[in-house]
Structures are given as structure tokens and as C-alpha cells.
Motif scaffolding. Structure first.
Motif: not given
Length: 599
Positions: A473-485, A513-518
Motif C-alpha cells: 500500500f501507499d501508506a503514510e503515518a500522521h502523528v496526532t499524539g496520545d491526547d490530541p487536541g 477520550s480525545p481519541q474518540a473525538d479523533l
């Protein structure tokens, strides 16, 4: 000076090494042979074996020697004679000695526990050399231990084989795999000079919000946990290390972490019998060498509300007398807040011994704790006979596992024995068979295209993107952090634009959780969203109606690679839930045993 110490070591050990040959975990009496002294004039007199070689060894030990055997602590430094200034300062502050070797010579402890942050643990040769250096400094061979549970609790990283951990094993339902994983892990530890592992975890994780157990447990079903705990006891011992089932009387139903507070278990005595007891009963029947106590209150088992570590009704009345355990009772770490809430650091070791503990793990001030036990004997609060009973159990364990007879390891062979291709393949196989597909609207398997990987963990998202790229796959990681705002969530949603699939790694999601918001923000976009739980599978209750939901139970590399293969359709998910996953409302969203496959 050095020769004097070696001579004393020879005197202490001659009766045991002469009388014991360890074969396959059993003890065989052999003929005694005399040790020659360096001085001219012939042989030292050697007493005839009494038939009780451990007793002979104890008879040659002072009270201070015996009290030392009751303690296991960590030391700082990548070598036993470290010259690192920071390590020396840390050792001096906590242990009253500059190096691990100097501490061992001064206090003659029963054991040393390794941590990566204290000992480096940079590779098999370094770990083996550290082990040998500490053993060479000790008059009685040491227990050398660590917490290598795998999954979320790992002290020795690569090149040691990285198994996914307990809950992924539970998801495979394969007891042979659990036993084989433990045997491989035990063999690698022993090759590096370790002879004890603080595993398996025998807790039944029935609280989805448990902050300290979670994926360390094999599951929420007592019978399943019992079978897997027993299998791993057998496996570790076959690999050459002693084991410790933990955390008695059960830490699986608590919302408090005993590292920072004192949990309370509200189970009735009947619930303890049904839920918490079976894994410990099974581990004892399988021959576990140790049982580790928990720092928690269990009012139904001891209404005095003493932590279990300090409770005579729990450690002696329940564990010893009711369950019939005759091995070593080890405390959880005595520097944890759960055992320090009411008693001072000078009283905790004494109270633990009075309760029935044998081995005192990691007191925050070793000289204080050591002196407190000596003072308790001098005052009559503890008898020397009580000390002797614990020391005997510890020395019998060391003898039974061949530690007295052969404490050191072959440093040159350590690298070859650790992290072999066959061992890594076994870990990958477990990871492959643990992946569980909870929900799928047909999005998976993914046919191909551009993939964005985001969510929990910088390393996790990067490694998962790399694993997906390896699947084509053409895959790329995008870091949000463990507690994304809000800004991080908005950036992830923008990065998802134009992608054909979004994969969100999640871990320990709670309500709000902010993870759920993401995840919610990404679901508003055009690309289908797949969530991948790399901790407990309970995340699914808080993430809404995603297109597909996977559980890997682990962020170890083999588990992330297995996730990528499952997303690509090169692996058919076959894992089944080892726990009930409740909905946000509290009913069962996905029951124990749930898992769907591909059409």
C-alpha cells in the motif's frame, strides 16, 4: 581481598554443590567431593553430607547472611562494577554501596531484579556479563529476575524475541502456543543469566477500566485464565527459569493502580472462589515456584483492611493453609504506594514477614529495611526460626533450579541463543492468530490504494504504516499524539483528504477520550475508517460506528505486522475475544468468544 571472598564462597557452597546434581528440575543426591584450599598442606576438612544440604548451607550462614537472603532489589549500572557516575550516585543513595558488586558483597541479598532504565539491558552479551559479574560477587548464588511479561510489560527489548503478551495469547485459545512461548522466553532469559521471571499474570481482568492489569491478563474468564497461567508456568520452567504467579489474591477487578494508591476489591468470599482463585489454584497445581502478593485491600478475606501483602489471613491462612502453597511468597514491590499508605518503610518488611511473605521485593531504603528485620529478631517480634523458614524456601528454590550448582552463563553463547529466526517466527505466529475482527461492513480486506495511519503512539503509527507499505500500500503515518487536541484532530482530518482508507490505532480509550473525538472527526470524511486497538479491545465501546474494528491487544512489532496482513487480506483474522466488551451503556457489546472472519 578477592581471594578471601572466594574462599568464603567455597566454604558456604561446598556442602550443597557436593550433594546436589540437578537433573530436569529434580534433585539427585551425589557423592561429596572435597575442595582443596590454596594453602599448602592438603585438603580442607569437608563434613559428611547430612542429607539436608540446604540445612548445611544455612548452618554456615550468620543471621545477617540469612536476613540478606530475604531481599531482592535493583542496582544501577550496565555492569556489576560500573564506573558510571550517575549509577554510582544512585546506588549509594538507595543501597549504601557504589556498585552492584559492592552491594552484593556487603548485604548478600537473595536476588537482583533488572530494569532497562537501571541496567541498560542493551543486548544479550551485556546482560549476560552483568549477570555473571553479580554472581561472581555473591557468596550464595543470586536469583536474577525481571518482569518480562511481554506485551505491555517488557524489560528486555530486541534482539530478545518480543511476544505479544498474555491477552493476545488468550485470544488464540491455544494452550500449546502459550506453553511454547514461555519456554522460548525462559530459554532466552536463562541464556542471559537470568533465572527467574515475574510471570505469568494470574489476574482475571473483569474490570474494563482496570488501569494496571488489562492486557497483562489472559482474559475475563476464570477457567481460561487458569488454563493459560498453568501452561505458562510449565513453559517457563521447561525453559530454565523459576516463575511467579501474580498478584494474589487477585488484582483483576480494581479501578486503582496499586503503584499510586491502595485498591479495594469488593468481591465477596464466594466471588473470590469463583473468579479470582482458579488461576492461582491452577498455577500452584502446575508447580509455580513463587506467588506474588498484591498491595490491595480485600475486606471479604481480611476485615482488618491490611493490604494483602501485610495480611496473615490472606498470605498464611488462605494461600498457605487453604490452597496448600509451599513455595516462596514474594511481595510486590515495597516502594509502591499501595503498601506504604499506613506503615513506614521500616515496618512494612517486618509486617510482610509476619504475614507470611518470604522474599521482600524492592524496599525503598534497603539498609533501613535490612536493619529493621534484624531489630525485629533482636526484640523477639520475629524469631530466627521464622527467618530460617523463609530462607530455606528460597534456597530450596535456588537448588531445585540448578542456580546453586551453576549460577553463571556462557556470555559468548548468549547472542546466538536469543532472538533466533525460529523464536521470532513463533512470536509472529501467535500475533497472526490473535488478531480479532470485531466488526466489518465489507471494507476489509482492503483491495488497495492510499492509506493514512494515525492515532495513538508515534512509534506505533509509524511501524503500522511501514507494515502496510510492506503489504504493497501507499501508506503514510500522521502523528496526532496520545491526547490530541482540536488542532491535531483537524490536521489529521485534513491529512485524510484524498485517502482511500484511514486506519486509527487506539489504546485505552475511555468515555470522553480525545481519541474518540479523533475517530469521530475522521468518520465525517469520505474515506472509510478502520480502528485497530493495540491495547485492550474495550476501546470499541467508545468509538462509534466505524467501518471495521480490529483488536491486536499489543503494539509489539509482530502484532502490528499481523494487523497489516489482516487489513490487506493476507491473513484471515481468527482470534476470538478473551473478554466481554461492554457498551458505553454497560450491556455487552461483544461477548467473550466473539470474532468474525472474512467472507
Amino acid at each position: 581481598m578477592r581471594s578471601a571472598k572466594v574462599s568464603r564462597k567455597t566454604v558456604l557452597l561446598s556442602s550443597v554443590t557436593a550433594a546436589f546434581a540437578v537433573v530436569g528440575g529434580g534433585v539427585v543426591v551425589a557423592e561429596a567431593t572435597a575442595d582443596r584450599d590454596d594453602e599448602p598442606g592438603g585438603e580442607d576438612p569437608v563434613e559428611e553430607p547430612t542429607g539436608d544440604p540446604v540445612g548445611d548451607l544455612m548452618a554456615s550462614m550468620s543471621l545477617e547472611d540469612k536476613v540478606g537472603q530475604l531481599f531482592m532489589v535493583y542496582v544501577h549500572g550496565e555492569s556489576a562494577d560500573t564506573g558510571d557516575a550517575d549509577a554510582i550516585a544512585a546506588n549509594r543513595e538507595r543501597l549504601g554501596a557504589d556498585t552492584g558488586a559492592a552491594f552484593v558483597e556487603a548485604y548478600r541479598p537473595g536476588g537482583i531484579i533488572y530494569f532497562d532504565w537501571a541496567n541498560g539491558l542493551t543486548g544479550p552479551e551485556q546482560v549476560a556479563a552483568l549477570s555473571n559479574g553479580l554472581q561472581a560477587a555473591s557468596t550464595v548464588p543470586l536469583l536474577i529476575a525481571t518482569d518480562q511479561e511481554y506485551g505491555s510489560v517488557v524489560r528486555i527489548g530486541e534482539p530478545a524475541t518480543q511476544f505479544p503478551g498474555a491477552m493476545p495469547l488468550g485470544a488464540t485459545r491455544d494452550l500449546d502456543a502459550a506453553e511454547r512461548a514461555a519456554e522460548i522466553a525462559g530459554s532466552e532469559l536463562r541464556a542471559m543469566g537470568l533465572n527467574h521471571n515475574f510471570a505469568p499474570d494470574a489476574d482475571v481482568n473483569v474490570d474494563p477500566a482496570n488501569p494496571v492489569i488489562g492486557v497483562r491478563s489472559f482474559g475475563s474468564d476464570p477457567a481460561l485464565v487458569a488454563e493459560f497461567a498453568a501452561a505458562q508456568v510449565r513453559g517457563y520452567q521447561a525453559g530454565g527459569v523459576a516463575v511467579s504467579a501474580k498478584h494474589f489474591p487477585g488484582h483483576g477487578d480494581t479501578g486503582t493502580d496499586s503503584h499510586v494508591g491502595l485498591p479495594v476489591i469488593t468481591h465477596t468470599a464466594e466471588e473470590w472462589e469463583r473468579i479470582d482463585a482458579p488461576p492461582f489454584t491452577a498455577a500452584i497445581a502446575a508447580g509455580t515456584d513463587m506467588v506474588m502478593s498484591a498491595h490491595l485491600q480485600f475486606p471479604a478475606l481480611d476485615d482488618s483492611l491490611k493490604p494483602a501483602t501485610l495480611s496473615h489471613p490472606i498470605l498464611t491462612g488462605l494461600l498457605r493453609e487453604r490452597l496448600g502453597f509451599t513455595g516462596v511468597v514474594v511481595t510486590d514491590a515495597l516502594d509502591m504506594q499501595g503498601v506504604r499508605t499506613e506503615y513506614g518503610d521500616d515496618r512494612v518488611p517486618v509486617l510482610a514477614l509476619l504475614a507470611g511473605a518470604d522474599l521482600l521485593l524492592m524496599p525503598p531504603d534497603l539498609p533501613l529495611a535490612h536493619q529493621a528485620v534484624l531489630d525485629a529478631v533482636a526484640s523477639g517480634e520475629l524469631t530466627e526460626a521464622r527467618i530460617d523458614a523463609s530462607v530455606r524456601r528460597i534456597l530450596e528454590l535456588k537448588t531445585r533450579h540448578g542456580i546453586v550448582d551453576a549460577p553463571e552463563t556462557d556470555e559468548g553463547a548468549a547472542a546466538e541463543a536469543v532472538g533466533s529466526e525460529a523464536h521470532r517466527a513463533a512470536a509472529a505466529d501467535i500475533a497472526d492468530r490473535s488478531v480479532t475482527l470485531l466488526a466489518n461492513d465489507g471494507t476489509l480486506p482492503f483491495a488497495g490504494g492510499s492509506v493514512l495511519v494515525t492515532g495513538w503512539g508515534e512509534n506505533t503509527t509509524r511501524l503500522l504504516a511501514e507494515a502496510l507499505a510492506a503489504q504493497g500500500f501507499d501508506a503514510e503515518a500522521h502523528v496526532t499524539g496520545d491526547d490530541p487536541g482540536a488542532a491535531a484532530i483537524g490536521a489529521a482530518a485534513a491529512a485524510a483528504a484524498g485517502r482511500d482508507l484511514v486506519v486509527v490505532a487506539t489504546r485505552n480509550v475511555r468515555a470522553g477520550s480525545p481519541q474518540a473525538d479523533l475517530v469521530a472527526a475522521l468518520l465525517d470524511g469520505p474515506a472509510p475508517v478502520v480502528t485497530a486497538a493495540v491495547g485492550t479491545p474495550y476501546d470499541a465501546a467508545h468509538l462509534g460506528a466505524v467501518n471495521a474494528s480490529l483488536a491486536a491487544y499489543s503494539y509489539a512489532a509482530p502484532s502490528l505486522e499481523a494487523l497489516a496482513k489482516a487489513i490487506a487480506g493476507n491473513l484471515a483474522p481468527s482470534g476470538t475475544l478473551p473478554v466481554d466488551v461492554p457498551s458505553a451503556a454497560g450491556d455487552v457489546l461483544y461477548p467473550l468468544g466473539h470474532g468474525i472472519g472474512y467472507p
